[in-house]
Design a protein around this motif. Structure first.
Motif, PDB file in Angstrom:
ATOM      1  N   ASN A 173       0.903  -1.339   0.250  1.00  0.00           N
ATOM      2  CA  ASN A 173       0.444   0.256   0.389  1.00  0.00           C
ATOM      3  C   ASN A 173       1.162   1.124  -0.155  1.00  0.00           C
ATOM      4  OD1 ASN A 173       0.981   0.671   2.792  1.00  0.00           O
ATOM      5  ND2 ASN A 173      -0.699  -1.289   3.406  1.00  0.00           N
ATOM      6  N   ARG A 174       0.068   2.489  -0.336  1.00  0.00           N
ATOM      7  CA  ARG A 174       1.060   3.679   0.126  1.00  0.00           C
ATOM      8  C   ARG A 174       1.931   3.971   1.378  1.00  0.00           C
ATOM      9  NH1 ARG A 174       1.326   8.851  -2.920  1.00  0.00           N
ATOM     10  NH2 ARG A 174       1.561  10.099  -2.041  1.00  0.00           N
ATOM     11  N   GLU A 175       1.322   3.290   2.015  1.00  0.00           N
ATOM     12  CA  GLU A 175       1.599   3.768   3.298  1.00  0.00           C
ATOM     13  C   GLU A 175       3.631   2.699   3.587  1.00  0.00           C
ATOM     14  OE1 GLU A 175      -0.960   2.851   3.691  1.00  0.00           O
ATOM     15  OE2 GLU A 175      -1.695   4.991   4.243  1.00  0.00           O
ATOM     16  N   ASP A 176       3.464   1.590   2.555  1.00  0.00           N
ATOM     17  CA  ASP A 176       4.258   0.632   2.738  1.00  0.00           C
ATOM     18  C   ASP A 176       5.854   1.277   1.418  1.00  0.00           C
ATOM     19  OD1 ASP A 176       3.863  -0.944   4.100  1.00  0.00           O
ATOM     20  OD2 ASP A 176       3.013  -2.545   2.294  1.00  0.00           O
TER      21      ASP A 176
ATOM     22  N   PHE B 101       4.953   8.727  -7.154  1.00  0.00           N
ATOM     23  CA  PHE B 101       5.514   7.749  -8.649  1.00  0.00           C
ATOM     24  C   PHE B 101       5.610   6.454  -8.415  1.00  0.00           C
ATOM     25  CE2 PHE B 101       9.222   6.082 -10.263  1.00  0.00           C
ATOM     26  CZ  PHE B 101       9.297   6.798 -11.926  1.00  0.00           C
ATOM     27  N   TRP B 102       6.339   6.133  -6.867  1.00  0.00           N
ATOM     28  CA  TRP B 102       6.182   4.952  -7.280  1.00  0.00           C
ATOM     29  C   TRP B 102       4.863   3.950  -6.683  1.00  0.00           C
ATOM     30  CZ3 TRP B 102      10.308   1.506  -8.472  1.00  0.00           C
ATOM     31  CH2 TRP B 102      11.087   2.648  -8.820  1.00  0.00           C
ATOM     32  N   GLU B 103       4.347   4.284  -6.308  1.00  0.00           N
ATOM     33  CA  GLU B 103       3.118   3.902  -5.923  1.00  0.00           C
ATOM     34  C   GLU B 103       1.853   3.521  -6.819  1.00  0.00           C
ATOM     35  OE1 GLU B 103      -1.058   4.105  -3.429  1.00  0.00           O
ATOM     36  OE2 GLU B 103       0.278   6.009  -4.345  1.00  0.00           O
TER      37      GLU B 103
ATOM     38  N   LYS C 123      -4.207  -1.017  -9.875  1.00  0.00           N
ATOM     39  CA  LYS C 123      -5.338  -0.835  -8.765  1.00  0.00           C
ATOM     40  C   LYS C 123      -5.831   0.733  -9.164  1.00  0.00           C
ATOM     41  CE  LYS C 123      -3.373  -3.914  -5.411  1.00  0.00           C
ATOM     42  NZ  LYS C 123      -2.938  -4.144  -4.824  1.00  0.00           N
ATOM     43  N   LYS C 124      -7.081   1.205  -8.556  1.00  0.00           N
ATOM     44  CA  LYS C 124      -7.665   2.767  -8.253  1.00  0.00           C
ATOM     45  C   LYS C 124      -6.268   3.378  -7.283  1.00  0.00           C
ATOM     46  CE  LYS C 124     -11.135   5.313  -8.155  1.00  0.00           C
ATOM     47  NZ  LYS C 124     -12.058   5.563  -6.983  1.00  0.00           N
ATOM     48  N   LEU C 125      -6.044   4.443  -7.725  1.00  0.00           N
ATOM     49  CA  LEU C 125      -5.086   5.057  -6.576  1.00  0.00           C
ATOM     50  C   LEU C 125      -5.706   6.291  -6.608  1.00  0.00           C
ATOM     51  CD1 LEU C 125      -1.879   4.507  -8.088  1.00  0.00           C
ATOM     52  CD2 LEU C 125      -3.217   2.980  -6.412  1.00  0.00           C
ATOM     53  N   ASP C 126      -5.034   6.700  -5.140  1.00  0.00           N
ATOM     54  CA  ASP C 126      -6.348   8.290  -5.371  1.00  0.00           C
ATOM     55  C   ASP C 126      -5.836   9.150  -5.428  1.00  0.00           C
ATOM     56  OD1 ASP C 126      -8.132   7.175  -3.027  1.00  0.00           O
ATOM     57  OD2 ASP C 126      -7.043   7.669  -1.569  1.00  0.00           O
ATOM     58  N   LYS C 127      -4.149   8.731  -5.912  1.00  0.00           N
ATOM     59  CA  LYS C 127      -3.235   9.593  -6.278  1.00  0.00           C
ATOM     60  C   LYS C 127      -2.665   9.094  -7.310  1.00  0.00           C
ATOM     61  CE  LYS C 127      -2.121  11.997  -2.593  1.00  0.00           C
ATOM     62  NZ  LYS C 127      -0.576  12.773  -2.016  1.00  0.00           N
ATOM     63  N   LYS C 128      -2.401   9.248  -8.342  1.00  0.00           N
ATOM     64  CA  LYS C 128      -1.390   9.044  -9.631  1.00  0.00           C
ATOM     65  C   LYS C 128      -0.193  10.137  -9.970  1.00  0.00           C
ATOM     66  CE  LYS C 128      -4.836   5.968 -12.172  1.00  0.00           C
ATOM     67  NZ  LYS C 128      -5.483   5.371 -12.425  1.00  0.00           N
ATOM     68  N   TYR C 129       0.897   9.339 -10.414  1.00  0.00           N
ATOM     69  CA  TYR C 129       1.940  10.714 -11.108  1.00  0.00           C
ATOM     70  C   TYR C 129       1.262  11.055 -12.152  1.00  0.00           C
ATOM     71  CZ  TYR C 129       6.330  11.596 -11.674  1.00  0.00           C
ATOM     72  OH  TYR C 129       7.445  12.543 -12.154  1.00  0.00           O
TER      73      TYR C 129
END
Length: 134
Positions: free
Chosen positions: A7-10, A49-51, A58-64
């Motif tokens: 996940n984003r936290e990781d 960027f890395w997420e 996956k659907k992300l809240d933020k995209k780079y």
């Protein structure tokens, strides 16, 4: 840790831990510490960027959205085209080291492969940009 990046936290943990090492590195640190003024914003940007890179499907809240190649070409120019394959090698070794300290699994291995490909691509494109200016 023995879990995989999930996940984003990781991803933030990875990016934050990695750039702490980069900033302290005798060879890489001067480049990054000279250019980056707002580390909190930069870490968020790199986390995105890395997420995006690791979890594309996956659907992300933020995209780079950005152009990392353009940014690296500008940094290379700022430092009088002194960035070499040595810098990319150190960067990649620190990335692998950080991944192996924190995570284990398929996404972790993908992060290694993507970083290796990205580093090679960036260096080659920076070299091409230098040649285009001649």
């Amino acid at each position: 840790m023995s879990q995989d990046i999930s996940n984003r936290e990781d991803v933030f943990l990875l990016v934050d831990t990695f750039y702490k090492k980069v900033r302290k590195d005798d060879i890489l640190g001067p480049f990054f510490n000279e250019m980056i003024r707002d580390w909190d914003a930069h870490l968020e940007h790199l986390t995105t960027f890395w997420e995006t890179s690791l979890f594309m499907a996956k659907k992300l809240d933020k995209k780079y959205y950005g152009n990392p190649l353009e940014a690296h070409v500008k940094v290379d120019k700022y430092f009088d085209h002194s960035i070499s394959e040595l810098h990319f090698g150190i960067w990649l070794n620190l990335w692998y080291e950080t991944l192996e300290e924190l995570f284990k699994g398929d996404v972790t291995e993908t992060a290694k492969r993507r970083a290796r490909k990205m580093g090679t691509f960036m260096y080659l494109k920076m070299f091409e940009a230098r040649q285009a200016k001649l």
